[in-house]
Design a protein around this motif. Structure first.
Motif, mmCIF file in Angstrom:
data_model
loop_
_atom_site.group_PDB
_atom_site.id
_atom_site.type_symbol
_atom_site.label_atom_id
_atom_site.label_comp_id
_atom_site.label_asym_id
_atom_site.label_seq_id
_atom_site.Cartn_x
_atom_site.Cartn_y
_atom_site.Cartn_z
ATOM 1 N N ARG A 104 52.878 43.968 7.589
ATOM 2 C CA ARG A 104 53.421 43.526 6.310
ATOM 3 C C ARG A 104 53.442 44.433 5.116
ATOM 4 N NH1 ARG A 104 51.678 38.602 5.317
ATOM 5 N NH2 ARG A 104 50.050 39.256 3.961
ATOM 6 N N ALA A 105 51.737 44.812 4.949
ATOM 7 C CA ALA A 105 51.178 45.811 4.237
ATOM 8 C C ALA A 105 52.202 47.207 4.280
ATOM 9 C CB ALA A 105 49.852 45.953 4.276
ATOM 10 N N ALA A 106 52.392 47.676 5.823
ATOM 11 C CA ALA A 106 52.722 48.645 6.238
ATOM 12 C C ALA A 106 54.146 48.855 5.946
ATOM 13 C CB ALA A 106 52.441 49.045 7.722
ATOM 14 N N TYR A 107 54.777 47.855 5.874
ATOM 15 C CA TYR A 107 56.371 47.727 5.682
ATOM 16 C C TYR A 107 56.361 47.984 4.353
ATOM 17 C CZ TYR A 107 61.212 46.652 5.478
ATOM 18 O OH TYR A 107 62.450 46.652 5.190
ATOM 19 N N ARG A 108 55.990 47.282 3.341
ATOM 20 C CA ARG A 108 55.760 47.460 2.124
ATOM 21 C C ARG A 108 55.397 49.042 1.574
ATOM 22 N NH1 ARG A 108 53.938 41.851 0.676
ATOM 23 N NH2 ARG A 108 56.081 40.802 0.290
ATOM 24 N N TRP A 109 54.848 49.415 2.235
ATOM 25 C CA TRP A 109 54.165 50.973 2.077
ATOM 26 C C TRP A 109 55.486 51.919 2.377
ATOM 27 C CZ3 TRP A 109 53.196 56.014 2.699
ATOM 28 C CH2 TRP A 109 52.353 56.554 2.054
#
Length: 186
Positions: A40-45
C-alpha cells in the motif's frame, strides 16, 4: 511450564526476535503480516500496480538481509516505511537511468507511464498530483495522509524533525492547490 503461542498470536517483537535467530517460519509470518502495508505504501508512492509489486518484493528481499540489524528503537512499521521509501526511490532512479539509456540509443521500447488514462476518480487525480511533488513533500503527504501517521511518527520515518514535516505538509498543500487548479480539478 510456559505455553508457546502459535505464530498468528505472536507479537511482532517475538517474531522479529525469532527471525533474527534464523527462524524462517517467524520471518515468513512477519512478511505475511506486513506485506499489504508495504504494498500500500509503495503503491501510494509510485501509483502503478506493477511498480508497487516490484517495490514490495524488493522490500521483502531487503528485509531478509536487514532483519538482524533492526534494533527496535522505533516501531517496526516505521522501519518498514523507511525501507519502502528507500526502495521506491531506488526504483525511480533506476527507471530514470534506463530511460536515459533508452533515449541515448534511440530505442523507445520503454513506456514512461506519462500517458496514463485519465481517471474519473478525484481521489486518484489528487494522488497523481501528490506523486508530482518534490521528494520530501511527497513523502510527508504519503505518510501523514496516505498512511494516517502522526507528524511525529512521519518525522521519525523521514529522519527529520516534526516541525519540518509540518512545513513540508504546508508547502505541499500550496503546491497541490496549484497543480489541481492547472489540471482543472479544483
Amino acid at each position: 511450564m510456559a505455553m508457546m503461542l502459535d505464530e498468528s498470536e505472536a507479537s511482532d517483537a517475538e517474531l522479529i526476535g525469532r527471525a533474527k535467530g534464523g527462524d524462517r517460519g517467524a520471518f515468513g509470518k512477519l512478511l505475511e503480516r506486513h506485506y499489504d502495508f508495504v504494498y500500500r505504501a509503495a503503491y501510494r508512492w509510485c501509483g502503478r500496480k506493477a511498480d508497487a509489486e516490484d517495490i514490495a518484493q524488493e522490500v521483502c528481499v531487503r528485509l531478509g538481509r536487514a532483519i538482524r540489524d533492526y534494533r527496535g528503537g522505533s516501531a517496526f512499521t516505521t522501519w518498514l516505511y523507511t525501507m519502502t521509501m528507500n526502495a521506491a526511490r531506488d526504483m525511480m532512479r533506476k527507471t530514470a537511468r534506463e530511460t536515459v539509456k533508452t533515449a541515448a540509443y534511440g530505442v523507445h521500447a520503454l513506456i514512461s507511464g506519462e500517458a496514463e488514462a485519465k481517471s474519473e476518480d478525484p481521489a486518484e487525480a489528487l494522488w497523481a498530483a501528490v506523486r508530482q511533488l518534490p521528494d520530501k513533500q511527497r513523502d510527508a503527504v504519503l505518510l501523514v495522509y496516505g498512511e494516517g501517521l502522526s507528524h511525529a511518527v512521519a518525522a521519525e520515518a523521514m529522519a527529520i524533525s516534526e516541525t519540518t514535516v509540518s512545513w513540508h505538509i504546508h508547502e505541499a498543500k500550496k503546491r497541490l492547490k496549484t497543480l489541481m487548479r492547472s489540471a482543472g480539478e479544483v
